[in-house]
Design a protein around this motif. Structure first.
Motif, PDB file in Angstrom:
ATOM      1  N   LEU A 222       0.825  -1.209   0.000  1.00 30.08           N
ATOM      2  CA  LEU A 222       0.000   0.000   0.000  1.00 30.08           C
ATOM      3  C   LEU A 222       0.860   1.262   0.000  1.00 30.08           C
ATOM      4  CD1 LEU A 222      -2.698  -1.196   2.553  1.00 30.08           C
ATOM      5  CD2 LEU A 222      -3.102  -0.666   0.134  1.00 30.08           C
ATOM      6  N   LEU A 223       1.970   1.222   0.747  1.00 29.84           N
ATOM      7  CA  LEU A 223       2.908   2.351   0.734  1.00 29.84           C
ATOM      8  C   LEU A 223       3.417   2.585  -0.683  1.00 29.84           C
ATOM      9  CD1 LEU A 223       4.835   4.417   2.109  1.00 29.84           C
ATOM     10  CD2 LEU A 223       6.423   2.519   2.486  1.00 29.84           C
ATOM     11  N   LEU A 228       3.489   5.578  -5.757  1.00 29.42           N
ATOM     12  CA  LEU A 228       3.394   5.530  -7.220  1.00 29.42           C
ATOM     13  C   LEU A 228       2.490   6.660  -7.724  1.00 29.42           C
ATOM     14  CD1 LEU A 228       2.910   2.452  -9.499  1.00 29.42           C
ATOM     15  CD2 LEU A 228       1.364   4.377  -9.722  1.00 29.42           C
ATOM     16  N   ILE A 229       1.331   6.809  -7.086  1.00 26.19           N
ATOM     17  CA  ILE A 229       0.390   7.846  -7.514  1.00 26.19           C
ATOM     18  C   ILE A 229       0.957   9.235  -7.232  1.00 26.19           C
ATOM     19  CG2 ILE A 229      -1.935   8.781  -7.196  1.00 26.19           C
ATOM     20  CD1 ILE A 229      -2.782   5.928  -6.316  1.00 26.19           C
ATOM     21  N   PHE A 230       1.532   9.411  -6.023  1.00 28.22           N
ATOM     22  CA  PHE A 230       2.084  10.720  -5.667  1.00 28.22           C
ATOM     23  C   PHE A 230       3.173  11.143  -6.639  1.00 28.22           C
ATOM     24  CE2 PHE A 230       5.411  13.234  -3.640  1.00 28.22           C
ATOM     25  CZ  PHE A 230       4.687  14.311  -3.154  1.00 28.22           C
ATOM     26  N   HIS A 231       4.109  10.251  -6.926  1.00 28.89           N
ATOM     27  CA  HIS A 231       5.229  10.619  -7.782  1.00 28.89           C
ATOM     28  C   HIS A 231       4.813  10.746  -9.245  1.00 28.89           C
ATOM     29  CE1 HIS A 231       8.519  10.754  -4.923  1.00 28.89           C
ATOM     30  NE2 HIS A 231       7.958   9.737  -4.303  1.00 28.89           N
ATOM     31  N   PHE A 232       3.761  10.052  -9.667  1.00 25.45           N
ATOM     32  CA  PHE A 232       3.233  10.287 -11.009  1.00 25.45           C
ATOM     33  C   PHE A 232       2.791  11.741 -11.133  1.00 25.45           C
ATOM     34  CE2 PHE A 232      -0.111  10.631 -14.163  1.00 25.45           C
ATOM     35  CZ  PHE A 232       0.410   9.928 -15.232  1.00 25.45           C
ATOM     36  N   GLY A 233       2.182  12.264 -10.079  1.00 27.69           N
ATOM     37  CA  GLY A 233       1.763  13.657 -10.117  1.00 27.69           C
ATOM     38  C   GLY A 233       2.896  14.634  -9.904  1.00 27.69           C
ATOM     39  N   ASN A 234       3.792  14.314  -8.984  1.00 34.98           N
ATOM     40  CA  ASN A 234       4.790  15.298  -8.548  1.00 34.98           C
ATOM     41  C   ASN A 234       6.035  15.348  -9.422  1.00 34.98           C
ATOM     42  OD1 ASN A 234       5.599  17.176  -6.262  1.00 34.98           O
ATOM     43  ND2 ASN A 234       7.329  15.765  -6.280  1.00 34.98           N
ATOM     44  N   GLN A 353       7.460   3.390  -6.944  1.00 38.48           N
ATOM     45  CA  GLN A 353       7.223   4.826  -7.069  1.00 38.48           C
ATOM     46  C   GLN A 353       7.911   5.369  -8.321  1.00 38.48           C
ATOM     47  OE1 GLN A 353       8.944   6.458  -3.424  1.00 38.48           O
ATOM     48  NE2 GLN A 353      10.707   7.232  -4.555  1.00 38.48           N
ATOM     49  N   GLY A 354       9.025   4.743  -8.689  1.00 37.64           N
ATOM     50  CA  GLY A 354       9.727   5.147  -9.904  1.00 37.64           C
ATOM     51  C   GLY A 354       8.930   4.868 -11.163  1.00 37.64           C
ATOM     52  N   ILE A 355       8.078   3.837 -11.127  1.00 35.08           N
ATOM     53  CA  ILE A 355       7.205   3.571 -12.272  1.00 35.08           C
ATOM     54  C   ILE A 355       6.302   4.769 -12.513  1.00 35.08           C
ATOM     55  CG2 ILE A 355       5.300   2.143 -13.121  1.00 35.08           C
ATOM     56  CD1 ILE A 355       6.573  -0.217 -11.622  1.00 35.08           C
ATOM     57  N   GLY A 356       5.711   5.268 -11.420  1.00 34.17           N
ATOM     58  CA  GLY A 356       4.858   6.444 -11.546  1.00 34.17           C
ATOM     59  C   GLY A 356       5.623   7.652 -12.041  1.00 34.17           C
ATOM     60  N   ALA A 384      -2.671  13.721  -7.107  1.00 33.69           N
ATOM     61  CA  ALA A 384      -2.371  13.393  -5.708  1.00 33.69           C
ATOM     62  C   ALA A 384      -3.623  13.194  -4.872  1.00 33.69           C
ATOM     63  CB  ALA A 384      -1.507  14.479  -5.088  1.00 33.69           C
ATOM     64  N   VAL A 385      -4.744  13.708  -5.311  1.00 33.06           N
ATOM     65  CA  VAL A 385      -5.995  13.469  -4.578  1.00 33.06           C
ATOM     66  C   VAL A 385      -6.278  11.977  -4.492  1.00 33.06           C
ATOM     67  CG1 VAL A 385      -8.475  13.880  -4.580  1.00 33.06           C
ATOM     68  CG2 VAL A 385      -6.911  15.728  -5.230  1.00 33.06           C
TER      69      VAL A 385
END
Length: 403
Positions: A222-223, A228-234, A353-356, A384-385
């Protein structure tokens, strides 16, 4: 589980602080300056997105392998030193000849060898100070890392005014040399290799295999998905801002130094505040604040296209990315405590997270071509929402309290 801490000499802790200070510049090569530099040499946002994506994908392949290597290796200092030399060589190659071979070849090498530095530095830190002191030491590492970044940015800003590209090259060589001296100054006898991989000092062997430890840890999965989602946005936001204003102002190094410097100053404040925040309100609070910062950042960047908007936008980058950078290894260490697979697990999280982050670069390039930089800011900020909606109901698994 009983927490442990270790007595470490002041010399090794000073060397660790120095390592983080100088590594801030040496671990990324051209780092944030790459996009601004290449944008002024005719590279389009889509081309730059492809370069970043290629590097990210290569890093994805290398990271979990290097995480397992760090768990099993007693030579963690060497696993920091060798990549620094190779990354510096790749950056100098790119500066000397910013064509396809240097850019794609240099950034590919940077991505592959750079993937070992994160796990190696976290393992080295944990092995030096132990579990109990680890959260506060991660915050101190981040403080010195961001302070080093600000120092480097200021030096590069000044160097380009007086010496141009020659000043940038000199700075890169000096910081790489200082990083190597700091690595050598850490006493290897004070690094407990069992503790460094997430074992208690008296444990003889690791727990399950790396894959088993990870697949049996829903919190770690889950972490990884949240990040993944956060870094896709950021991930592409600062790159896009640097590209945009480097082209408008025609000063890639100075413009990028300002853009990046604002976020790094913000991250220094975050690193100082994070231990209090985590100790007072829990690790989950750090994640919630970070995940809320990105949508606000995207909205400001999308609504206000003037250069002055970079100050609140990059301040929020410091809040979001700064807190995520501190909270992630702490969460991974708590989830995997006692398994002996901390570095492998953290490497898997970094890979996911790197995938994102990697996929976002091509998407950001496409969005910029489709509707300009503003559209990309709105879309990537809003992503990020989704990460916040995933994190909130699962926060007890993702960010557990120390037991």
């Amino acid at each position: 589980m009983t927490c442990n801490s270790r007595k470490v000499s002041g010399g090794s802790l000073v060397a660790l602080a120095s390592l983080n200070f100088f590594l801030a510049d040496a671990r990324d090569g051209l780092g944030p300056f790459l996009d601004g530099f290449l944008a002024t040499h005719g590279w389009s946002p889509m081309s730059l997105g492809i370069v970043a994506t290629l590097g990210g994908l290569l890093g994805l392949v290398a990271t979990p392998l290097f995480g397992a290597l760090v768990d099993g290796s007693p030579h963690k200092r060497l696993l920091v030193a060798v990549p620094v030399v190779l990354i510096t060589a790749a950056a100098l190659w790119t500066l000397a000849s910013p064509g396809n071979a240097a850019v794609f070849g240099g950034q590919s090498m940077t991505a592959i060898v750079g993937a070992v530095i994160g796990p190696a530095l976290m393992g080295l830190t944990l092995g030096l100070v132990g579990e109990q002191a680890f959260p506060n030491q991660v915050s101190r590492n981040e403080f010195w890392n961001h302070t080093g970044n600000v120092f480097s940015l200021a030096c590069i800003y000044i160097a380009t005014i007086f010496f141009g590209l020659t000043g940038v090259i000199a700075m890169m060589i000096l910081t790489a040399a200082a990083t190597l001296f700091a690595v050598v100054a850490i006493d290897p006898r004070q690094i407990d290799d069992k503790v460094a991989r997430g074992l208690k000092p008296d444990d003889g062997v690791p727990g399950p295999s790396g894959i088993a430890a990870i697949t049996r840890s829903p919190g770690l999965i889950l972490l990884a998905m949240t990040l993944l989602i956060f870094h896709f946005g950021n991930a592409p936001m600062s790159r896009l801002i640097a590209q945009n204003f480097s082209i408008q102002l025609g000063t890639p190094f100075r413009t990028t130094a300002i853009v990046t410097g604002v976020s790094q100053l913000s991250m220094i404040g975050v690193a100082l505040a994070a231990p209090f925040l985590i100790n007072r309100w829990g690790l989950a609070s750090a994640f919630v604040i970070a995940l809320c910062a990105l949508p606000i950042r995207g909205a400001i960047a999308g609504a206000f296209p003037s250069f002055t908007s970079i100050y609140p936008v990059q301040f929020l980058d410091g809040v979001g990315a700064g807190l995520i950078g501190i909270a992630t290894p702490i969460a991974a260490e708590r989830i995997l405590s006692g398994t002996g697979r901390f570095n492998a697990g953290l490497a898997v999280v970094m890979t996911i997270q790197g995938i994102g982050a990697s996929l976002s670069n091509v998407v950001a390039g496409w969005l910029t071509s489709l509707g300009g930089y503003g559209l990309a800011y709105w879309v990537h900020g809003g992503v990020a929402v989704l990460a916040l909606l995933l994190f909130l109901p699962m926060r007890h698994l993702i960010a557990p309290h120390r037991t």
